[in-house]
Write a protein that holds these residues in place. Structure first.
Motif, short mmCIF file in Angstrom:
data_model
loop_
_atom_site.label_atom_id
_atom_site.label_comp_id
_atom_site.label_asym_id
_atom_site.label_seq_id
_atom_site.Cartn_x
_atom_site.Cartn_y
_atom_site.Cartn_z
N ASP A 149 0.84 -1.20 0.00
CA ASP A 149 0.00 0.00 0.00
C ASP A 149 0.88 1.25 0.00
O ASP A 149 1.73 1.43 0.85
CB ASP A 149 -0.95 0.01 1.20
CG ASP A 149 -0.23 -0.02 2.53
OD1 ASP A 149 0.80 -0.72 2.62
OD2 ASP A 149 -0.67 0.66 3.47
N ALA A 151 1.03 5.52 -2.08
CA ALA A 151 0.20 6.63 -2.55
C ALA A 151 0.69 7.13 -3.89
O ALA A 151 1.89 7.09 -4.18
CB ALA A 151 0.21 7.77 -1.54
N THR A 156 -4.49 6.63 -2.22
CA THR A 156 -3.95 5.34 -1.82
C THR A 156 -4.08 4.34 -2.96
O THR A 156 -5.15 4.22 -3.57
CB THR A 156 -4.69 4.80 -0.58
OG1 THR A 156 -4.51 5.72 0.50
CG2 THR A 156 -4.16 3.43 -0.18
N ARG A 185 2.55 2.40 3.69
CA ARG A 185 1.81 3.34 4.53
C ARG A 185 1.21 2.65 5.76
O ARG A 185 1.09 3.26 6.82
CB ARG A 185 0.69 3.99 3.71
CG ARG A 185 1.19 4.95 2.65
CD ARG A 185 0.11 5.29 1.64
NE ARG A 185 -1.08 5.81 2.27
CZ ARG A 185 -1.50 7.07 2.17
NH1 ARG A 185 -0.81 7.94 1.47
NH2 ARG A 185 -2.61 7.46 2.75
#
Length: 242
Positions: A149, A151, A156, A185
């Motif tokens: 995960d 960005a 996201t 993240r």
């Protein structure tokens, strides 16, 4: 089970896959788990440590380029070993050293401390929120299906590592891509983090003694971030698999 015992259990279960040691038999890591941290903004102590790190970087780079420093060069070679391009995806140590010449970021006292120790000892060093982990930390060669995960353009997104890429992960997915390039993240340190995991990486020519010295200095500074800080560590080498 006490919180300290739980930390010991989790860290002792930390694992490096034999396939990683096949790539780099000289790889070693120290996992450092810390509980009881009191979050706080950057202060005089963290500022002094950052200034020491910046001076150390300027001294190291007076007569040679960042990529020529022995441990940086070792990591660039390691990246090439699993197909990464070190000029495009710089290991965390190289990235910090390049920033240190003009000034390291001031984030909070927890992040400031581990960034400074990374630069002073010239060792890649990552910090994670251990409360966000699912299962113990593991360093493996990716299948390419593990979720990461991150960005993009403020949104996201879920990416996946390249097959064979060296990644840190837990039961839910990737926590750090390309060994020590970019953290996810989900487990990143937050201003409210009270339980943290730090991963210190080493390749030759850095010795195990030098790696442990960096971990000990990190632990010394972290122990001052709360009246009831508890710290446990675990050294992983190729010999610990046998």
């Amino acid at each position: 089970m006490s919180e300290t015992a739980q930390l010991h259990k989790l860290i002792d279960a930390g694992y490096v896959d034999p396939a990683v040691f096949e790539l780099r038999p000289d790889y070693r890591a120290v996992l450092l788990a810390v509980d009881g941290l009191m979050p706080g903004a950057s202060n005089e102590a963290s500022e002094a440590l950052l200034q020491k790190a910046e001076a150390s970087a300027r001294t190291a780079l007076q007569e040679q380029k960042v990529e020529s420093l022995p441990h940086v060069a070792a990591w660039r070679a390691a990246y090439q070993g699993f197909g990464a391009k070190p000029n495009r995806t710089r290991n965390s140590l190289e990235a910090l050293l390049r920033r240190a010449v003009t000034g390291l970021p001031r984030v909070n006292r927890l992040t400031d401390i581990y960034n400074a120790i990374s630069v002073i000892h010239q060792i890649p060093l990552g910090g994670e929120d251990l409360a966000k982990y699912s299962g113990p930390p593991r360093l493996i060669r990716a299948t390419g299906e593990e979720p990461f995960d991150t960005a993009s353009n403020g949104e996201t997104v879920i990416e996946h590592p390249e097959p064979g890429e060296v990644i840190w992960c837990d039961d839910e997915g990737v926590t750090c891509r390309r060994w020590n390039w970019r953290q996810g993240r989900r487990t990143q340190l937050q201003d409210e983090t009270t339980t943290a995991l730090f991963i210190l990486d080493a390749l030759d020519p850095v010795t195990t003694h030098a790696l442990q010295a960096a971990a000990e200095e990190l632990a010394t500074h972290l122990s001052g971030l709360g009246p009831e800080v508890t710290i446990t560590d675990h050294l992983i080498t190729k010999s610990t698999l046998t």
